[in-house]
Design an enzyme around this catalytic site. Sequence first.
Site, short mmCIF file in Angstrom:
data_model
loop_
_atom_site.label_atom_id
_atom_site.label_comp_id
_atom_site.label_asym_id
_atom_site.label_seq_id
_atom_site.Cartn_x
_atom_site.Cartn_y
_atom_site.Cartn_z
N ASP A 1 -0.78 -37.35 -12.76
CA ASP A 1 -0.68 -36.85 -10.72
C ASP A 1 0.37 -35.36 -11.10
O ASP A 1 0.22 -34.45 -10.92
CB ASP A 1 -0.35 -37.85 -10.12
CG ASP A 1 -1.40 -38.11 -8.82
OD1 ASP A 1 -2.52 -37.93 -8.99
OD2 ASP A 1 -1.28 -38.93 -8.71
N ASP B 1 -11.39 -43.14 -7.87
CA ASP B 1 -9.34 -43.32 -7.55
C ASP B 1 -9.12 -44.98 -7.44
O ASP B 1 -10.20 -45.59 -7.97
CB ASP B 1 -8.84 -42.47 -6.41
CG ASP B 1 -7.68 -41.94 -6.80
OD1 ASP B 1 -6.95 -42.66 -7.92
OD2 ASP B 1 -6.99 -40.88 -6.39
C1 GLA Z 1 -4.01 -40.46 -6.21
C2 GLA Z 1 -4.84 -39.59 -6.91
C3 GLA Z 1 -4.23 -37.76 -6.70
C4 GLA Z 1 -5.07 -37.49 -5.56
C5 GLA Z 1 -4.02 -38.78 -4.48
C6 GLA Z 1 -5.09 -39.20 -3.21
O1 GLA Z 1 -3.54 -39.92 -6.55
O2 GLA Z 1 -4.33 -39.83 -8.78
O3 GLA Z 1 -5.19 -37.08 -7.71
O4 GLA Z 1 -6.61 -38.31 -4.94
O5 GLA Z 1 -4.91 -40.26 -4.74
O6 GLA Z 1 -4.62 -40.06 -2.24
#
Ligand code: GLA
Length: 783
Positions: free
Chosen positions: A540, A473
Site C-alpha cells: 500500500d 483483497d
Molecule cells: C487495502 C488494499 C488497498 C485498497 C484498500 C481498500 O488496503 O491494499 O489497495 O484496496 O484495501 O479498502
Amino acid sequence: MIKKTGSIIHINTKATSLVLNVSKTGHLVCEYYGPLIPFGEDYGYLVTKTAFPHGTEIVYDEKIPSISLEGLSMEFATSGKGDFREPSLILQSETSQVFDFMYESDEIMDDYPVLDALPLPHHVDEVLKITLVDQVQKLKAELFYGVFIDADTISRHVVLHNDSDHDLIIDKIMSLQLDMPNRDFDLINLYGAWAAENNINRRKVTNGIHINDSKTGNSSNRHNPFFMLVSEQAGLNNGVTYAFNLLYSGNHYEMIELTSYDRVRIQLGINPFLFHYRLQINGKFETPIAIMSTSTLGQNGVSQNMHHFVNHHIVKGPWANKDRPILLNNWEATYLKFNEAKLTSLISAAKDAGIELFVLDDGWFSNRNDDTKGLGDYDVNEKKLPRGLSYLADKANAKGMKFGLWFEPEMVNVNSQLYEDHPDWAIKTEGREPSLGRHQLVLDLSKFEVQAYLIEQIGSVLDSAHIEYVKWDMNRHITDFSSSSYHSGELYHRYIIGLYRVLKVLTGKYDYVLWEGCASGGNRFDLGMLCFFQQMWTSDNTDAYSRYFIQAGISLGYPLSVIGAHVSATPSHQMLRNTPLETRFHVAAFGNLGYELDLRKLDDVDFKAIREQVAYYKAHRALLQYGRFYQLTYPDCPQAIAWMVKNEASTEAIIGRFNKLQSLLVGSDVLPGFGFDETLTYHVSAHRYDHRLKMFGGLINHVAPIQVNENGPLVSFIDKHKTMEQIMKSTNEETYIVPGSALNHGGVRLRAQWAGTGYNKDVRVLGDFGSELFYIEQVKTSG
Ligand code: GLA
C-alpha cells in the site's frame, strides 16, 4: 534428468545437481546439492565418510558401529534415534513419539500425482517418488521431488499415510529438509510490516537456529516465505547462492540450523505453531510444495531462476506470460468517496492518457461509505452507482478499455447483512468477544457453506458485468482461532485449503479474468496465491523512494511480471514525501505499471508527462515485465541504486538509475551494466525528463531576463504549462555508441550531475530521488 546408479539417485537440471543415497542404515540421505556435477559410475568422492561416531553421539545400530544419524545428511529426520537436530516430523501415536523411516522404493514419474487440496507447479519435467516406511508404527512417507530443468529448480513435498490401527496427531511435518555442509553462509530473508514490506535482512548463519516464519494466518508482511543462503564469496553476479520458497499462503516456517559440526539443516513447511492435526486411520496428509534452486551466478543468478520458475511453472491460465495492461485504480484518487460521474470522468482521463484498464476499488457495494460496514454483502451501492457495475464496465469498454473490480471476500463487517444472517460464519472463540482488525472479522473458510457462499456471490457479480480483472483483497490477520467444525489446531491449515478450493473454482471458471492478489498490500505475496493469481499488489506504500526497497526485496524471489507498482500523487499519502513524477514512473516501470491518483487534477505538464510514460512503457513492456532482471547495486548503497532488465539475447536492455539524496560528494557517474555481449556494440539513450520550473526556486532569477517572484502567480502560471527545458530550449538527450565490454566494465561516463553551480544543457539535473532510465539496444549492422 534423473539417473540411478546403485543406491545413488542423481538429479540434474541445466546447471544444478541433487544427489541422494541410501545410507548403510537404510535412511535416505543427501550427498550433494549444488552447482552441476556430471552423472558418473563411481560416487565414492561424494559419499559421506563415517569412520566412527564422535564422542557422545549415539550409534544407530551396533552392527554398523561407524554411523550416528547426527553425522548423516538426512532427507526426512525424525527424533528418537540419535539425530538431535530439528526433526522434519513430530508425531504422537498412542504408543510412542519415536518414529524412524527407512528407504523402501523409488519410482520416476512424468508428472505429480494430483493433490487433494493444495496447488502444484505445472510443466514439471520429471518427478521422483521415494517411499519411506516406519515398519514398527506402520507409517508410509512418500517424498516427491519435482525436476524443473530450465528453471534449475527442484521441488519437494511429502505425503504421509497412516496405515496403523489408530489415529495420529501431527504436530510438525516439513515439506523440505536439506542437510549440507556450511559454506560460510549468510541468510537473506525479507521482513516488514504494513506499507513497509520486504526489507532485506542479511546476517551470518551462526551456530544455533534461525527461524523465518509467520503466525498471522497468512504468509504475511512480517516475513515472506522466500529466503536465500549466499556463500561468503558470493556477490550480486557471482558465487554460489541458494534460494528457497514454499507454495503456501498460511502460517509458514523456514528454519536454518547450523550445527556444531559446521553443517546446515534447512527446513520449510507449514508452521508448527498451533498446528495439531489429527491423521485418521487410513488417512493421508499432504504437505505444501517447497522449492529450492542454486546458482553460481550470485544473488541475481538464483533470483533469475526463481523468476523463470514463477513465470513458467507457477502462474497459469490465459494471462501467463502475456503482457499485463496498464491500469488506473481509483483508490488513492477517491478512496470511498465516489459516484458514477466521478468514475466516468476518471475513465475518460485514463483513456486520454493511454491507460488500458480501469479498476474500481473498495466501496461499490452495500452501504460501504466507510470501512466499518458492508463487507460480506454483494449488492451494488445504488446511491453511488445507480446504473450498476455494467454501466461503468460498458463505459470503459466503449473507450476500448477493460474494467476491473475489487473484492474482499474472506471478510465480514459486524455491520452487514451477512453477519446478521450468519454470525457463526465468522472465526471466533466461544466465550470471548472477537478482536477486530480494520473493523472486520474473518470468515471461516474451512466451512463448506462459507466457500459455497463466496463462489456463488462472486460468480454472480462477475456474471453481472463485463469484468476482466479482479483485485482480491484480504485486510486482516486471523485471531480468535476457533472453528465450530474442527479442532483449533487444524483451523489455520483448513482455512487455506478452503481458500484454495474457492480460488480453484472461481479462477477456473473465470479464467479470462486477470486476477491480482492483495492483502493490505503485500501481506500475502506468495507462490501459493500465484498459482491462482497472475499478479500481486506489492504494498500500500506507493511512495517511490520506499518502493526502491520494497521492490528490491520482493524481486529477489519473484519476477517483475507479478509485481504491482503504481504511480501515485505527491506528497505520498503514506510518507508525506515528495518525489519527482518521473521517478514514480521509473520505479513503477520495473513491475506491472499502474496509476493510482486523480488524473483530472493534473496540470498540462504532468498530464503530458504521464501520457509519454504510458507510451514509453507500452513500447518496452515485454522487456520490463518479462526481461531478465538484475539488481546492479545493493539497495543499501549510499548514493544511487540501479536495476536492469535485459532480453535473453542481450540485444536490448533498460537500466534504471535512482538517486537517493542529492550529494555534492560525487565524482562522475558511470553507467553500471552486466552481461552484455562483448562482441556487440550498443546504442545507449537516456530517458530523462523535463523539469518543473518551480524546482529551481529563486534560482530562476539568475537566468530570467527580468526579476520575478518565484512564489508569485506568474511563475505558477508558467510552471503549469511550460517546463524548464521548453523555456531554455534545451533537451535532456544523452546518447552514446558503446562497445558491450565498456557496458560490462563501467566504461560509460555520464554527464555531470547538478552541483550547486551552473546550469546548462550538459548538466544532469536529478536532485533528491531523481532518476533516469537508459534504453540500450544493439547497433544493427547493415547486411
Ligand atoms: C487495502 C488494499 C488497498 C485498497 C484498500 C481498500 O488496503 O491494499 O489497495 O484496496 O484495501 O479498502
